[in-house]
Write an enzyme that holds these catalytic residues in place. Sequence first.
Site, PDB file in Angstrom:
ATOM      1  N   ASP A 108       0.853  -1.187   0.000  1.00 40.43           N
ATOM      2  CA  ASP A 108       0.000   0.000   0.000  1.00 40.43           C
ATOM      3  C   ASP A 108       0.897   1.248   0.000  1.00 40.43           C
ATOM      4  O   ASP A 108       1.756   1.382  -0.859  1.00 40.43           O
ATOM      5  CB  ASP A 108      -0.951  -0.085   1.209  1.00 40.43           C
ATOM      6  CG  ASP A 108      -1.933   1.050   1.333  1.00 40.43           C
ATOM      7  OD1 ASP A 108      -2.976   1.005   0.658  1.00 40.43           O
ATOM      8  OD2 ASP A 108      -1.678   1.975   2.121  1.00 40.43           O
ATOM      9  N   HIS A 291      -7.293  -6.434  -0.427  1.00 38.02           N
ATOM     10  CA  HIS A 291      -6.229  -5.442  -0.306  1.00 38.02           C
ATOM     11  C   HIS A 291      -5.152  -5.808   0.710  1.00 38.02           C
ATOM     12  O   HIS A 291      -3.979  -5.499   0.518  1.00 38.02           O
ATOM     13  CB  HIS A 291      -6.843  -4.091   0.082  1.00 38.02           C
ATOM     14  CG  HIS A 291      -5.845  -2.998   0.225  1.00 38.02           C
ATOM     15  ND1 HIS A 291      -5.119  -2.506  -0.843  1.00 38.02           N
ATOM     16  CD2 HIS A 291      -5.418  -2.306   1.319  1.00 38.02           C
ATOM     17  CE1 HIS A 291      -4.312  -1.544  -0.416  1.00 38.02           C
ATOM     18  NE2 HIS A 291      -4.471  -1.410   0.887  1.00 38.02           N
TER      19      HIS A 291
END
Length: 311
Positions: A108, A291
Amino acid sequence: MFDSHAFPTPTLVPVNGITLEVFEAGREHAGNPIVLCHGWPEHAFSWRHQMGALAAAGYHVIVPNQRGYGRSSRPVEVTDYDIGRLTGDLVGLLNHYGYDDAVFVGHDWGANVVWGLTLLHPDRVSRVINLSLPYQVRGETPWIEWMEAVFGGDFYFVHFNRQPGVADAVLDANTHQFLRNLYRKDLPPPAAPEPGNAMSNLATAGAPLGEPIMDDADLAVFVSAFEESGFTPSINWYRNLDRNWDLLGKVDPIISQPALMVYGTRDMIARSDQLADFVPNVEVVDLDCGHWIQQELPEETNRTILSWLEG
């Protein structure tokens, strides 16, 4: 499997004019460093499942809470969180341990910092492994300006920049609820977006969707850290995106190091169709998850990383 409930005791390391809270494993493998860089809104603890596996494979595993997170320094000025300073912290970390370079792994926002580190300090990075966020191509328009034109003022990147302090206060007031609602997997197909900042909406939503990616004890580590630090320092990373656009305009945009890009096939973050143009020595792997890749599929993530490193 690394025991997440016996996470290493951190040390406070002075680097680049600040202090980083750093967790280590495999110190006996000094000379073979790998640095793991967390994303937002995360913590070094997000790598708890990788530390033991990498140490067992012979690596000196170095996992900082980056500036603004955990008990690392939290400077007040927004510009103290630009890509120059974030990457400078990692260079300082290498200097502290006496390493010329290391393998860097990011997830991320941590991936964004690792891409930036490799551009700004290419001699300090031997290999790149990034999860979720591919290389972000620097177009002709600064990133926040471009996002505002494409996604509108409610898009959380834009909102964080144009309405400073507003979302921060909502997240600070609903820390447990926000993180509980955020760290989920097996989410239903996305519905039409609601008005407002998605992160603020998530923080005030009563019922979480999907399934949790961690148990209550692990979640409590993240909640406790953000209750202590607040969200503003980490959100300040977003407030430097256009500044970063300027800084990165001064360097060669091509990354030549061997690189591994790991996507979650259910992740909301878009894949890059230009990745190989800017990272020509990249290998791409897809994992069947959302994610939070290294927390959702820890064993698969470990196998993927170790197989690539050995290969």
